[in-house]
Every structure is written in C-alpha cells, then in structure tokens.
Design an enzyme around this catalytic site. Sequence first.
Site, PDB file in Angstrom:
ATOM      1  N   SER A 197     -20.289  20.981   1.376  1.00 40.27           N
ATOM      2  CA  SER A 197     -19.625  19.882   2.374  1.00 40.27           C
ATOM      3  C   SER A 197     -20.196  19.906   3.802  1.00 40.27           C
ATOM      4  O   SER A 197     -19.772  19.051   4.590  1.00 40.27           O
ATOM      5  CB  SER A 197     -18.223  20.107   2.267  1.00 40.27           C
ATOM      6  OG  SER A 197     -17.771  21.358   2.829  1.00 40.27           O
ATOM      7  N   LYS A 245     -18.573  21.667  12.789  1.00 40.61           N
ATOM      8  CA  LYS A 245     -17.997  20.793  11.510  1.00 40.61           C
ATOM      9  C   LYS A 245     -16.634  20.212  11.919  1.00 40.61           C
ATOM     10  O   LYS A 245     -15.983  21.008  12.469  1.00 40.61           O
ATOM     11  CB  LYS A 245     -18.051  21.813  10.497  1.00 40.61           C
ATOM     12  CG  LYS A 245     -17.776  21.130   9.267  1.00 40.61           C
ATOM     13  CD  LYS A 245     -17.730  22.110   7.941  1.00 40.61           C
ATOM     14  CE  LYS A 245     -17.486  21.383   6.527  1.00 40.61           C
ATOM     15  NZ  LYS A 245     -17.372  22.541   5.507  1.00 40.61           N
ATOM     16  N   SER A 281     -20.313  25.728   0.633  1.00 43.76           N
ATOM     17  CA  SER A 281     -20.810  24.595   1.536  1.00 43.76           C
ATOM     18  C   SER A 281     -21.478  24.885   2.802  1.00 43.76           C
ATOM     19  O   SER A 281     -21.554  23.890   3.465  1.00 43.76           O
ATOM     20  CB  SER A 281     -19.321  23.977   1.983  1.00 43.76           C
ATOM     21  OG  SER A 281     -18.770  23.173   1.005  1.00 43.76           O
TER      22      SER A 281
HETATM   23  N1  GLN Z   1     -18.718  21.976  -3.571  1.00 42.54           N
HETATM   24  C1  GLN Z   1     -17.799  23.225  -3.683  1.00 42.54           C
HETATM   25  C2  GLN Z   1     -16.437  22.116  -3.660  1.00 42.54           C
HETATM   26  O1  GLN Z   1     -16.304  20.779  -3.859  1.00 42.54           O
HETATM   27  C3  GLN Z   1     -17.588  23.707  -2.578  1.00 42.54           C
HETATM   28  C4  GLN Z   1     -16.984  23.266  -1.272  1.00 42.54           C
HETATM   29  C5  GLN Z   1     -17.021  24.432  -0.103  1.00 42.54           C
HETATM   30  O2  GLN Z   1     -17.579  25.166  -0.073  1.00 42.54           O
HETATM   31  N2  GLN Z   1     -16.240  23.856   0.949  1.00 42.54           N
HETATM   32  O3  GLN Z   1     -15.238  22.616  -3.611  1.00 42.54           O
END
Ligand code: GLN
Length: 483
Positions: free
Chosen positions: A151, A76, A175
């Site tokens: 994400s 990532k 995410s």
């Molecule tokens: N979707 C969640 C957010 O927008 C989690 C994101 C994540 O786990 N990095 O913060």
Amino acid sequence: MHNKTIAELAAGLRAGEFTSEELTRAFIERIKAHDDRLNSYITVTEEQALAQAREADQRIAAGTAGPLTGVPLAHKDIFCTDGVRTSCASKMLDPFIAPYDATVVRKFREAGAVMLGKTNMDEFAMGSSNETSFYGPVKNPWDLGAVPGGSSGGSAAAVAARLAPGATGTDTGGSIRQPAALCGITGLKPTYGRVSRYGMIAFASSLDQAGPMARTAEDCALMLGAMAGFDERDSTCAEQLVDDYICGLNNDLKGLRIGLPKEYFGEGLDAEVAGAVEAAVDEYKKLGAEVVEISLPNTNLAVPTYYVVAPAECSSNLSRMDGVRFGYRCEEPKDLEDLYKRSRGEGFGPEVKRRIMVGAYALSSGYYDAYYLKAQKLRHLISDDFKKAFEQVDVIMGPTAPTPAFNLGEKKDDPVAMYLADIYTIAVNLAGLPGISVPCGFVGKRPVGLQIIGNYFDEARLLNVAHKYQQATDWHLRTPEGF
Ligand code: GLN
C-alpha cells in the site's frame, strides 16, 4: 541535487554546497513538474516545507544540526500530521485535519527533516497495487502502465522518481517491501514494536509497523535511526535500546549464513524474478557468505491466516469511523442509525468494506473459534518455522514478490490474485520479524526486489547485509527514464 542519496544530501548541506531551502525548493519544483504523471502525492505542503527548511538552515549554521537536519522527506498519508490533512487515501478521512503529529512525524521534525508532503497509498493501507486509493492510482515510474505496488505505493514511486530522497511507509503484510521491490528502491520493515505506532492510523494493530523507504540501505539506516525507539504512547512499542545502524554497515560478510527457504522458490514464482534473486545470492557467495537450504513448512498458511487476522483487526479499528467523530459525514441523516450507515457506506471504498465484512464475520460469536482463534494458532506455527530457521542461519533470503510490477487494472477485480502478491512478505508480519527489500535486477523495464529477513531486532545486520550488496552492485542507482 535530486539524484543524491540522503547521506550525500546531508553531507552537501553540512559542507554548505547548498542550503536546505534551495534543496527543498528543488524537490517541490520536481513534484510540480512530474507528479501529474505519477500521482504519488496526495498533499504537498510547500509553505510549511520552506519554513522548516529555513529553520534547518539556521540550525546548520549554528552547528546544532543532526544527520537529517535540512533533508526533505515525504510521509505516507497514514501518519497524523498536525494541521495537515491526513486522509489514509479514503473519502472517509478526506476532510480530516490531524490535531497532532504521529510519533514518527514528530521524531523526524525534531531531527530537523523537512516534510515535503503526504504520499498516496491504498485506502487505509489495504491493497498491493495502490489502486484502492480515493485519490486514484499511482503509476510506476519505470513503466507508467504498471502499478507501483502497495500500500505504500506513493512513497515508493516518489522515491524512485526522485520526487523525494526518502519517505516513510507502513507494512502490515508487505506494504513497504513489495512496493519497494516493484519500484526498484530499498524498503525496511522493522521488528514489530521497534517503531512507535502512535498517530499511525491503525489497520491491523498486531501487524502494523512503520519503516523507511529510500534508495539505499545506508539511507534507510539514517532514517531508522531517527524513527526507532520506545514510546510510552504505544503500549506495544519495545523498551529496547536503538542500535547504531550506521557504524556496522561495512561489516565483513565472511561466514554469514544465508537460508534459502525451498518454499519461496516453488510454483507461482516468475522465472526471471527467480533468476535475478539467484544471481543476487551468488553475489553474496562472492562476498564470503555460506548458503543453506532451509524449510519454512507452514508458508502456505500465511496468506489465509493473514486474511483472517488482518480483516478481524481492521473491522474493530475502523469502527471508530462512524461519521460522528472523524472525517466524512453523510448529508441530512434521518436518525443516528442512518448517519452511521450512510456515512460508512458512502465513505469507505469497496476493498475496505470487503475487509470489514470478512473481519466482522470472523469475530462473530459462533465463528470466532473456527476462524480467529484458529488463525492465531496458525500464526504460532508460522513464527515457530522462523525460530527454527534462525537456529541454523543468520538471515533468510528470497524474492520480495512473486512477479515484477503487474499492469494497472490487471488484478483489480480479482482480490485473491491481488492477495497472492504478498505471499513472501506476509509471514514476516505474522511472526513480527524485520525484513528489507533491495533492488536486484529487472524483468524488461520493471524492477525486481530481493527480500532479506532477519531475526528479531536484527535491523543493523539486515542493513549491513543490504549495504554490502549495494557496494558491489548498481541496481539501486538506476534512474527511471523520464525522471
Ligand atoms: N497487501 C496487503 C493487504 O492488502 C498488505 C497491506 C499492508 O501491508 N498494509 O492487506
């Protein structure tokens, strides 16, 4: 070759069926042929990958290879990679070449794994659909009109489409698990502190945790074995020995106590997702598990608590992106203040700005007690719910996400609807627990994930529980059409 799991690829390399160079070339060719439909990679590091592959081949020939030597993987784009652009999918870091490797990246490199490239993601890991990326959205390989989740959407899509056999992800509020569910792969968020955060660009430091994304639980076990462990460079990294995640994979599940939280099967859950999860639980009963209804009464507080804690921490973490030290700088600033304002104003996208503003507000004097401190207290209540539950059960199961993948653009302009995509994953981060998402069915063409939550440092059990299910079912082996 590209349809093999990491475990199968490792065996093939060891047996001399193919070389790492051949394997790496095959994946690079697949990325070139297919990724313009998906946009799952931000950067492909072809030359470095081939050089690493040749080195791995020498290690294999010399008999000094480890289990991951020669296996290609993707990272990532939130992990710093020495000499390679590390963008966090933001215009702010588009020009940033990291001067060192994150601990996770270093560990994979030392294990002899080959880095194929850096995967797309939501900007600074803020999002649930991969639509906030500066480099454009990622498409879901099962249905190109759908989001891959976020994400870590690039990692999930790349693994699902066989453009990498495994990839790293990070999980602050879901995410790893949510995109794994939406793309029909397996993704594990370890216990907070199990994996070093050093060199992983910080979003919300008390929640962020890196983990593996692959097709099977066995592959996640192989990857976690390489990633986990104490790191003196991360003060929150646990000084706890790393389990052997492989040896217990086939342990019998007879007598396993599964808790089903009634709050995870209520309003807002898609009926077909519920059906797939219930069918998975039935499969576990056949494997000898016992099912108990439990309650996590503060579940409804998880999303509001998270959306105070995470933005507060991000507003502090992202203050270092000021146009002076990292990445983007505006053109011809009039003075220092103009440099800060315009570099940040031009460098950050709208979701990141929204979070910084919410966070700075929640931390500001006069509001700190009412918001941040209150959220920290609620966080305790949420953790206590889990503590009580784990006195009764070994693992907790439920859906990973309330719906299958939604359409691209569907929730883009409705932040609250987007935030609710993580309703079942966020509490796990607030409590610091491990959780895994395993493919357990489809709604039409779109995959469904089963979430299994474990007690602290119980990753070996989670992987065992997930693996036994995968021995009995084949959801994780399906391939998206056209890939
Ligand atoms: N979707 C969640 C957010 O927008 C989690 C994101 C994540 O786990 N990095 O913060």
